[in-house]
Motif scaffolding. Sequence first.
Motif, PDB file in Angstrom:
ATOM      1  N   LEU A  18       0.788  -1.277   0.021  1.00  0.00           N
ATOM      2  CA  LEU A  18       0.053  -0.003  -0.061  1.00  0.00           C
ATOM      3  C   LEU A  18       0.869   1.137   0.059  1.00  0.00           C
ATOM      4  N   SER A  19       2.040   1.131   0.525  1.00  0.00           N
ATOM      5  CA  SER A  19       2.933   2.351   0.653  1.00  0.00           C
ATOM      6  C   SER A  19       3.763   2.498  -0.674  1.00  0.00           C
ATOM      7  N   GLY A  20       3.648   1.882  -1.604  1.00  0.00           N
ATOM      8  CA  GLY A  20       4.506   1.614  -2.782  1.00  0.00           C
ATOM      9  C   GLY A  20       4.009   2.569  -3.907  1.00  0.00           C
ATOM     10  N   TYR A  21       3.285   3.338  -3.833  1.00  0.00           N
ATOM     11  CA  TYR A  21       2.900   4.043  -4.863  1.00  0.00           C
ATOM     12  C   TYR A  21       3.483   5.968  -4.635  1.00  0.00           C
ATOM     13  N   PRO A  22       4.237   6.198  -4.704  1.00  0.00           N
ATOM     14  CA  PRO A  22       4.777   7.548  -4.342  1.00  0.00           C
ATOM     15  C   PRO A  22       4.222   8.612  -5.472  1.00  0.00           C
ATOM     16  N   ARG A  23       3.985   8.250  -6.658  1.00  0.00           N
ATOM     17  CA  ARG A  23       3.483   9.208  -7.525  1.00  0.00           C
ATOM     18  C   ARG A  23       1.931   9.529  -7.579  1.00  0.00           C
ATOM     19  N   LEU A  24       1.388   8.741  -6.820  1.00  0.00           N
ATOM     20  CA  LEU A  24      -0.250   8.863  -6.676  1.00  0.00           C
ATOM     21  C   LEU A  24      -0.587   9.644  -5.467  1.00  0.00           C
ATOM     22  N   GLY A  41     -13.134  16.059 -19.391  1.00  0.00           N
ATOM     23  CA  GLY A  41     -12.810  16.443 -18.078  1.00  0.00           C
ATOM     24  C   GLY A  41     -11.563  16.122 -17.338  1.00  0.00           C
ATOM     25  N   THR A  42     -11.546  15.700 -16.132  1.00  0.00           N
ATOM     26  CA  THR A  42     -10.300  15.120 -15.537  1.00  0.00           C
ATOM     27  C   THR A  42     -10.669  13.963 -14.600  1.00  0.00           C
ATOM     28  N   ILE A  43      -9.849  13.211 -14.456  1.00  0.00           N
ATOM     29  CA  ILE A  43      -9.961  12.045 -13.647  1.00  0.00           C
ATOM     30  C   ILE A  43      -8.800  11.953 -12.625  1.00  0.00           C
ATOM     31  N   VAL A  44      -9.153  11.476 -11.332  1.00  0.00           N
ATOM     32  CA  VAL A  44      -7.942  11.270 -10.269  1.00  0.00           C
ATOM     33  C   VAL A  44      -7.914   9.825 -10.185  1.00  0.00           C
ATOM     34  N   THR A  45      -6.527   9.536 -10.224  1.00  0.00           N
ATOM     35  CA  THR A  45      -6.130   8.183  -9.656  1.00  0.00           C
ATOM     36  C   THR A  45      -5.785   8.534  -8.425  1.00  0.00           C
ATOM     37  N   PRO A  46      -6.430   7.575  -7.476  1.00  0.00           N
ATOM     38  CA  PRO A  46      -6.159   8.131  -6.032  1.00  0.00           C
ATOM     39  C   PRO A  46      -5.012   7.385  -5.446  1.00  0.00           C
ATOM     40  N   SER A  47      -4.463   7.528  -4.416  1.00  0.00           N
ATOM     41  CA  SER A  47      -3.401   6.943  -3.631  1.00  0.00           C
ATOM     42  C   SER A  47      -3.991   5.770  -2.660  1.00  0.00           C
ATOM     43  N   PRO A  48      -3.116   4.695  -2.528  1.00  0.00           N
ATOM     44  CA  PRO A  48      -3.843   3.701  -1.567  1.00  0.00           C
ATOM     45  C   PRO A  48      -4.261   4.462  -0.335  1.00  0.00           C
ATOM     46  N   ARG A  49      -3.441   5.278   0.107  1.00  0.00           N
ATOM     47  CA  ARG A  49      -3.759   5.859   1.444  1.00  0.00           C
ATOM     48  C   ARG A  49      -5.128   6.750   1.501  1.00  0.00           C
ATOM     49  N   GLU A  50      -5.313   7.234   0.289  1.00  0.00           N
ATOM     50  CA  GLU A  50      -6.614   7.941   0.439  1.00  0.00           C
ATOM     51  C   GLU A  50      -7.799   7.003   0.400  1.00  0.00           C
ATOM     52  N   VAL A  51      -7.795   5.916  -0.193  1.00  0.00           N
ATOM     53  CA  VAL A  51      -8.538   5.106  -0.395  1.00  0.00           C
ATOM     54  C   VAL A  51      -8.722   4.401   0.928  1.00  0.00           C
ATOM     55  N   GLU A  52      -7.730   3.643   1.684  1.00  0.00           N
ATOM     56  CA  GLU A  52      -7.708   3.337   2.914  1.00  0.00           C
ATOM     57  C   GLU A  52      -8.624   4.149   3.812  1.00  0.00           C
TER      58      GLU A  52
END
Length: 163
Positions: A18-24, A41-52
């Motif tokens: 979960l901690s391995g996505y520094p670009r998100l 429009g625009t789309i957000v690819t969230p970070s794992p931290r935000e989802v959790e």
Amino acid sequence: MSSTPGSRHARKSWREKLSGYPRLPEVKPIPPAMQRRHGPGTIVTPSPREVEEAMRRVPEGRLVTVFGIGEQLAREHGTTIGCTVTTAIFASMAAQAAAEERQAGRGDITPYWRTLKVDGELNLKYPGGLDELMRRLESEGHTVVQRGRRYFVEDFETKIIGS
């Protein structure tokens, strides 16, 4: 990662994954193939931290869907939509991390059983499978019903956060 002589490399824990996505998170234009359905429009690819974190905010007795988390994160980032595919993947990873933490004796885990698929369906790939999910949901006052081969929380719409 370190390993002992003669052993394979240690496997990353779900928490480490979960901690391995520094670009998100990442915000970008909606890809052309998706514009047919969602428009420009625009789309957000969230970070794992935000989802959790979104999963952790769901109180006992209430529910959220992966789609709902994506919509919430889109609002927070000021985008048109949230990437529900990535949101679902990270929700699953958060569920696996919670199961690892529960096995390690930690009590305050992410309540992954409260995060459903878009139509109120249980995610049977979450830790513990159907029996564990039903036990946890029913202990919080929800009724799980079977429709064909799938399982749903009855009247889930009335229990979604914000409803």
